[in-house]
Every structure is written in structure tokens, then in C-alpha cells.
Design an enzyme around this catalytic site. Structure first.
Site, PDB file in Angstrom:
ATOM      1  N   ASP A   1      19.126 -48.878  12.778  1.00  0.00           N
ATOM      2  CA  ASP A   1      17.849 -48.197  12.917  1.00  0.00           C
ATOM      3  C   ASP A   1      16.952 -49.143  13.714  1.00  0.00           C
ATOM      4  O   ASP A   1      16.442 -50.118  13.188  1.00  0.00           O
ATOM      5  CB  ASP A   1      17.264 -47.915  11.528  1.00  0.00           C
ATOM      6  CG  ASP A   1      15.871 -47.281  11.589  1.00  0.00           C
ATOM      7  OD1 ASP A   1      15.375 -47.028  12.706  1.00  0.00           O
ATOM      8  OD2 ASP A   1      15.285 -47.041  10.510  1.00  0.00           O
TER       9      ASP A   1
ATOM     10  N   LYS B   1       9.244 -50.684  21.108  1.00  0.00           N
ATOM     11  CA  LYS B   1       9.829 -49.337  21.158  1.00  0.00           C
ATOM     12  C   LYS B   1       8.837 -48.315  21.712  1.00  0.00           C
ATOM     13  O   LYS B   1       9.233 -47.304  22.273  1.00  0.00           O
ATOM     14  CB  LYS B   1      10.281 -48.933  19.756  1.00  0.00           C
ATOM     15  CG  LYS B   1      11.094 -47.641  19.697  1.00  0.00           C
ATOM     16  CD  LYS B   1      11.570 -47.405  18.283  1.00  0.00           C
ATOM     17  CE  LYS B   1      12.217 -46.054  18.090  1.00  0.00           C
ATOM     18  NZ  LYS B   1      12.590 -45.848  16.683  1.00  0.00           N
TER      19      LYS B   1
ATOM     20  N   GLU C   1      17.066 -39.710  14.101  1.00  0.00           N
ATOM     21  CA  GLU C   1      16.713 -40.362  12.838  1.00  0.00           C
ATOM     22  C   GLU C   1      16.672 -39.397  11.646  1.00  0.00           C
ATOM     23  O   GLU C   1      17.236 -39.703  10.589  1.00  0.00           O
ATOM     24  CB  GLU C   1      15.381 -41.104  12.991  1.00  0.00           C
ATOM     25  CG  GLU C   1      15.549 -42.373  13.828  1.00  0.00           C
ATOM     26  CD  GLU C   1      14.232 -42.899  14.389  1.00  0.00           C
ATOM     27  OE1 GLU C   1      13.172 -42.357  14.024  1.00  0.00           O
ATOM     28  OE2 GLU C   1      14.272 -43.837  15.195  1.00  0.00           O
TER      29      GLU C   1
ATOM     30  N   ASP D   1       9.419 -37.717   8.854  1.00  0.00           N
ATOM     31  CA  ASP D   1       9.674 -39.128   9.151  1.00  0.00           C
ATOM     32  C   ASP D   1       8.471 -39.755   9.836  1.00  0.00           C
ATOM     33  O   ASP D   1       8.233 -39.549  11.020  1.00  0.00           O
ATOM     34  CB  ASP D   1      10.916 -39.235  10.051  1.00  0.00           C
ATOM     35  CG  ASP D   1      11.236 -40.681  10.433  1.00  0.00           C
ATOM     36  OD1 ASP D   1      10.425 -41.582  10.137  1.00  0.00           O
ATOM     37  OD2 ASP D   1      12.303 -40.900  11.035  1.00  0.00           O
TER      38      ASP D   1
END
Lengths: 126, 622
Positions: free
Chosen positions: B25, B87, B186, B208
Site C-alpha cells: 500500500d 504521491k 485500494e 476510504d
């Protein structure tokens, strides 16, 4: 501390020893139980020997979903250990342990029948 | 003695051939690595027993990059060489970053027209390189823990990641020496981690809220098979925004000049993050910033500060339900993922919206890595049969540019992948011999509002009248959501294609070159592209004119007419090569067209005449 597994009589075995045994250390028994629980199915753990590897033989350890007719079954601490009679001759008196080496952890076979093993320790000869 | 793991029945591996696979992850704030050992998927800890690796890299001159906690510790001492939240910019162009209006806690090189590079003591580093440094740290940890080399990995990405962000993630993995089985959304990974594939049929909503991204996914489970019905969210919304909200609030109370000071700004941000975490189980917290008065932040004030963000996530949930064409009542399970779902207001609002208690049993920080590890274990061949089949959807529509700067969608958003779709197009001008295929991604109608992914030319078309050529454009998307586009003229078989190595693509060997070339391509702004297209158009006109003149110019034109056409043509060539303005070229093309109008008419008459000569009327009546 070592717990001896149940003894088993091999009928008409050609093997030198008539009584063969396998043992699990406490930590090994504990881990096998935990893994089986988390997996949610399986009757026990199957130990074996495969004719492969850089010096002849290799140990295998697998979950067992069913007991075969020919299997020898040892039970202790609520953990069933299954072994095919062909493998048992190589594994007699073996102790299954669970240990840590640095970050890595896993099972190891302490097998008095081992004569030699490859540098990595993954395969052996008797 | 090597340490062995328990295998599935009949799946024992030969010595030295253990199929060690991990799920990773790669998060905005924290990253994790997990693996299946003795049938159990669990995250792998570092030497200090920590599973979370802060996604922070510290670059000190003459030393290897430091990743994780030790890097994070440097952030107040040497903030400019401590790169966090990379990211957020992975797979994004400099333009995207500028227009995003986020507070980006690091400085870029001032080169707008190339790959965005972060200034560090190691020199300029791309987001792909920095992400690769994080992946290398995770890979090292996994290999130490599992006792061997990894044969493969599954890396998770937010469902909303577009093609270039997905490609950039793959590139980072390649650079880190990882073999990528596939990228996994994800939320899909989270559903796997909860073992929801083992449960009854139903519709699962995965909420999420991570550090930097928000995703909501609506999954349908049927006979143990997941289908992603819809995805939605915001790739620039997350817990970082909560930190910034607190930081901005604090700065207003303290001293607004803090904003100009990078180092103090970082201290405020880190204090804000600590305050947010403390408010998970406290009703108030005291914020201390070195050199300033302390401030008290109550749960109530905090909820007021972040209310708008939480509302935004709920609105995205509503939109996702609409996309999936289902009602709230159809949702049977809600899964919470991401550290930010620990925020009490978030849990309250999600529970209120879906009207059911969300799943929070598995550590929300780890659940995605665990799901990815389960996938990786299966893909590595450690489980008998293919117990799990995952269907993903593309998050944004894909299409090509057509006349007038419009986008023709070929694959609509939320189509399940892998998929292949084809559509026929034709030429818009007589004698058109080339066609530019411009691949776009997005939901809007105008090219300028969508994201440009790639461009290629299909040349060598037979010069037919407008509308006669048949050009089949095929879009193919593989299981990772990566795209290849091909165009073929049906009658002649002339074809061209492109792998959408999107904007940030790189080959294994020529990382840098590919990066730069594809970036430059993607970075063409509208003016430059317009100019280029007009130049292509000018070339086409000149070429068509030349070939016509060779054929029948002298037969149909007086020498004076011929001369004035040639003059205009030469003027067009001159303007095409020198002009920096689309209109100038347009005007020059128009001049050529005007001066050749009569010629074109004569040619038409001539060709009609020659076609009909010696034929009977009946032949044309069909």
C-alpha cells in the site's frame, strides 16, 4: 521445553525402529494452532519429505484438509500432525520448532537422521 | 536451517523456489508491505516493530536516501530535503500541480515545460524516483522478513488514479526492482481483506479516506466474485487537508507571516497533525508551536473546520450510488479504510448517510496492504485454483478528439475492464491522407477540458472524398487499466497504434529519456497544440495542391493563374514555418483556398466528365 508426541507402532515395518515419533515444540504447536484458526479450515498440518532440492531431499509443511487412509496421525496440544509413512522413515524422531532469525520467522525441522544438508539448510540427505 | 512457512495442501515449493509475494500500500502519508505467511496475511514490521513506514524520504548530500521515521525526524531540521506526500504529485504534470492549488510542502525546479522535479540535496528528483525510494525500503524490509527474494508484488492505487498516475506507479515499482503482478484499486483490496468474498451476496460500499486521497467504491459481490459497480472520490482530498485546516486556523490566530517561512510552516503542520490524532479520543487538545503562544482546539472547533471536507466525501458517496444505479438501502455493508476514518466526525457522518454501522474491525491503515497481499499470494501461485476473480472499472471515460475540438467517448467511465471497444471514423476533407488520433480522458465534451493522454498520426490514407474512408479506432484496456489505441483504415488496411505509455511513461532502460519525451508531449499547451495542428493542416493543403498541380495544373490553368496560385502557396509555406500565431497560418491557408477556388471547380468538372464519358445513363441510376 519439548513435548513428546504420541508414540506410534508401525505394523510390520521394515524400518529399523518399530516405534517412530515426531515431536513439536510448544511454540511450534502454538503457531500451527493459530494459523489453522486464522485459516478457518483444515484438520491439521502435514509434514513431509520431497525428493528434490540441491542435496537430495527437502522438507515440506502444508495445511491438511483431510486425513488420508495411509496417513500416520500424531496428536498433541490439540494439533494433529499428519505424515505419509514414506516420509516418516526420514522424519523419525524429528522435532518441529518455530523460531525467529532477525525479522524472519518460520518453522524448522530438527531431524537427527540428517547426515548432510546444503548451505541454505533447505535440503538434506540421510 | 531455513525457516519454512506452512503451504496450502499440495502447494509446497522446492528449495530456493519459494514464491514470496507481497502486497504494497503505497500511501500518501504512510506506506505498508504485507504478505501471506502460513496462510495468514499480515503486515510486515520493521526492526522496531512498526508496520507503518512514513512515506517520507530524506536526501542528505553524499548519503543514501533515508526513508520513514528517521526521514520524518529530519523534517523540522532540514525541511527542504525531506520530501513528504509525494504521491500527491505522482504522475501529475507541472500544470496539474499548479492548478491544483494545494499547499505542496516542497519546491520544484522552475522548469515548467519538463517533468516536475523536486529540489533536493541529491539534485532534482522526479516523483517516480522518490516513490521508488519508498518502495525500495519496503522491498528490503520484506526480503529480510521473508528470507528471500520477492518474485512479485501487487501495489494498490486509489480508484481515481488516471492512466498516467497508474503508469507512474508502475514505473516507480520497476525502478525499485519490483515485479508488478498488477495494480489493485485500494477499496477492492480492502474488501478482500475483510474476507467479504467469503460472505453472502451483497453490495459493499468502501469509504476510504487516507492521508491524501478519498475514494468511495460500490462493489457488488455475487457468488464470491467482486464486480466494481462504480467508483468516485477525489484524488486530492484527505487527512492532509484536515491538517492544513487546523494549520490555517492556528496561523490566523498566531501570526499570518508564518506562511512565508517554510520551516515554521512545517512545524505548524506537524503540530496540527498531532492535534488531529489526539482528537480521536479526546474532546480538546493544546497546540504548541515553538516560539508562539499555545492554542486550544476543541473537538467542536475541529469538526467545524473540517465539516466542508467531510460533506464533500458524503456527496461523492451519493454520486457513486447514483453511478451504480442503486439506492442507499441496497448497500449491505460499509467498509472503512484509511487512517482518517478514525476521525469521529467522519465515522458519524458515514454511519448517518448509509444508515448502518461501518466495518472498522481491521486496522484501517493496514487493511489495504493486507488485501493486496492476499491477491499477491494468489497471483504468485500459492493458492490452488483461481479463487478470486476481480473485475475493475475504468474511472474516467476515454475517447478521441474529433473536428471542432470535441471529444468522442469510446469507452465510458465505469466500464468493467479488461475491455476492447471500436468505433468507426471518417475523413472530413476531400483527399485527406492523414489523420491525427488524439487520445483523451475525462468526462467533459471539449478537448480543452479533458486530459490529453497521447497523440499519433495515421498516415497513408487513400485520398478519397470526405466521408468515404473508414477508419476504425480500437481502444483496448488491460487488467491494470492501461490503454492501447490503434487506428486502421478498413479498405486499405493502413494502420497505426500507440501504447498509452501515458504522459510519464518510461521504459526499463531509458527511464529518463522516455520521461522527458512523453512529458514534453503531454505538456504542450493549447496554443502550441493549435499551432501544430494548423501547421499540419497547412502541410496537408500544400501537399494536396502540389499533387493536383502535377496532375493537371498546366492543363487546366493559364500560366498567370498558375503563377498566382504558386505565389500564394509559397506564401503559405513561408508563414507556416515562421508564424507563431494560428490565425496567420489560417489566413494564409484561406488565401490559397480562395485563389484556387476556380481551379478546384474546374478539376471537379473535369473528373466528373471523365468518369461519365463513354458510360450509359443507367449505370448511374443505381
Amino acid at each position: 521445553m519439548i513435548i513428546k508426541a504420541g508414540k506410534l507402532l508401525l505394523q510390520k515395518s521394515k524400518a529399523r525402529n518399530l516405534i517412530m515419533s515426531i515431536s513439536l515444540t510448544d511454540s511450534a504447536a502454538e503457531r500451527v494452532k493459530t494459523f489453522l484458526e486464522k485459516r478457518g479450515k483444515g484438520v491439521g498440518v502435514r509434514l513431509g519429505v520431497k525428493t528434490t532440492g540441491c542435496s537430495g531431499m527437502a522438507y515440506t509443511i502444508e495445511f491438511a484438509d483431510e486425513i488420508e487412509d495411509t496417513d500416520k496421525v500424531f496428536e498433541e496440544n490439540g494439533v494433529k500432525v499428519l505424515i505419509n509413512p514414506k516420509s516418516l522413515v526420514y522424519l523419525d524422531d524429528t522435532e518441529l520448532d518455530f523460531g525467529k532469525e532477525g525479522l524472519n520467522e518460520g518453522f524448522k525441522f530438527n531431524n537427527p537422521n540428517e547426515k548432510d544438508r546444503c548451505g541454505c539448510g533447505e535440503s538434506f540427505t540421510v | 536451517m531455513a525457516l519454512l512457512q506452512i503451504s496450502e495442501p499440495g502447494m509446497s515449493t522446492a528449495p530456493h523456489e519459494h514464491r514470496l509475494a507481497v502486497g504494497i500500500d503505497l500511501g500518501t502519508t504512510n506506506s505498508l508491505v504485507a504478505s501471506v505467511r502460513s496462510g495468514v496475511a499480515e503486515t510486515l514490521d520493521d526492526d522496531n516493530g512498526q508496520a507503518l513506514l512514513p512515506s517520507v524520504v530524506y536526501y542528505a548530500q553524499g548519503e543514501l536516501p533515508e526513508v520513514g521515521v528517521t526521514a520524518l525526524e529530519k523534517s523540522s531540521k532540514d525541511p527542504l530535503n525531506t520530501i513528504a506526500s509525494i504521491k500527491r504529485v505522482l504522475g501529475r504534470s507541472a500544470e496539474d500541480i499548479q492548478s491544483a492549488n494545494d499547499y505542496i510542502p516542497f519546491q520544484f525546479e522552475n522548469k515548467i515545460d519538463s517533468v516536475p522535479r523536486v529540489k533536493t540535496a541529491h539534485g532534482p528528483r522526479t516523483a517516480v524516483e522518490i516513490s521508488a525510494d519508498i518502495l525500495i525500503a519496503l522491498k528490503d524490509r520484506a526480503e529480510k522478513t521473508l528470507g528471500g527474494e520477492l518474485i512479485g508484488a501487487v501495489i494498490t492505487v486509489p480508484a481515481y488514479f488516471d492512466d498516467s498516475q497508474r503508469q507512474a506507479t508502475k514505473d516507480a515499482a520497476t525502478l525499485a526492482g519490483l515485479n508488478i503482478y498488477r495494480l489493485l484499486n485500494e477499496p477492492t483490496a480492502a474488501a478482500i481483506a475483510y474476507g467479504l468474498d467469503q460472505s453472502a451476496e451483497g453490495v459493499i460500499a468502501v469509504y476510504d479516506l487516507g492521508g491524501g486521497t478519498f475514494d468511495v467504491s460500490i462493489l457488488r459481490l455475487r457468488k464470491g466474485v467482486f464486480e466494481v459497480m462504480a467508483t468516485g472520490g477525489d484524488s486530492a482530498l484527505g487527512g492532509d487537508d484536515f491538517d492544513h485546516a487546523i494549520a490555517n486556523w492556528a496561523i490566523e490566530k498566531l501570526d499570518s507571516t508564518i506562511r512565508e517561512d517554510d520551516i515554521t510552516m512545517r512545524r505548524v503542520l506537524s503540530a496540527a497533525r498531532q492535534a488531529k490524532e489526539a482528537l480521536t479520543n479526546q474532546s480538546a487538545v493544546v497546540i504548541n508551536v515553538e516560539g508562539y503562544a499555545s492554542l486550544e482546539l476543541t473537538q467542536e472547533d475541529f469538526e467545524w473546520l473540517i465539516e466542508a471536507y467531510v460533506k464533500k466525501t458524503i456527496m461523492a458517496c451519493r454520486r457513486a450510488l447514483r453511478d451504480a444505479d442503486i439506492e442507499k438501502d441496497d448497500v449491505s455493508e460499509v467498509v472503512m479504510v484509511g487512517g482518517s476514518t478514525r476521525v469521529p466526525l467522519v465515522r458519524k457522518q458515514v454511519e448517518k448517510f448509509f444508515d448502518k454501522m461501518p466495518h472498522t474491525d481491521i486496522n484501517p491503515d493496514r487493511v489495504v496492504a493486507i488485501g493486496a497481499a492476499i491477491q499477491a499470494g494468489i497471483l504468485a501461485g500459492n493458492k490452488p485454483g483461481d479463487e478470486m476473480l476481480l473485475l475493475d472499472v475504468i474511472p474516467l471515460s476515454l475517447g478521441i478528439e474529433t473536428m471542432g475540438g470535441l471529444v468522442e467517448k469510446i469507452v465510458n467511465r465505469n466500464t468493467t475492464i479488461p475491455v476492447a471497444r471500436a468505433q468507426e471514423f471518417t475523413t472530413y476533407k476531400d483527399g485527406q491522407t492523414a489523420m491525427r488520433v488524439h487520445v483523451l480522458q475525462g468526462e467533459r465534451e471539449l478537448v480543452s477540458d479533458c486530459r490529453s493522454l497521447a497523440m499519433f498520426d495515421l498516415t497513408g490514407l487513400p485520398p478519397l472524398v470526405a466521408g468515404a474512408a473508414k477508419i476504425k479506432v480500437t481502444f483496448q484496456i488491460d487488467a491494470d487499466g492501461l490503454l492501447s489505441v490503434s487506428a486502421q483504415e478498413v479498405n486499405t488496411g493502413v494502420s497505426a497504434s500507440i501504447e498509452v505509455k501515458p504522459s510519464y511513461g518510461l521504459t526499463d532502460a531509458e527511464i529518463e529519456n522516455m520521461l522527458k519525451a512523453s512529458m514534453d508531449h503531454a505538456q504542450e499547451d493549447m496554443v502550441a497544440r493549435g499551432l501544430r495542428e494548423e501547421q499540419v493542416e497547412a502541410d496537408r493543403v500544400v501537399e494536396a495542391l502540389n499533387s493536383a498541380l502535377v496532375k493537371d495544373g498546366e492543363a487546366l490553368l493559364s500560366s498567370k493563374e498558375l503563377e498566382s496560385i504558386m505565389n500564394m502557396r509559397d506564401a503559405l509555406i513561408e508563414v507556416r514555418n515562421s508564424a507563431d500565431n494560428v490565425d496567420q497560418i489560417k489566413q494564409a491557408i484561406k488565401n490559397v483556398e480562395t485563389v484556387s477556388e476556380e481551379y478546384v471547380a474546374r478539376r471537379m468538372n473535369n473528373s466528373v466528365r471523365s468518369m461519365m464519358q463513354g458510360r450509359k445513363l443507367e449505370e448511374f441510376e443505381q
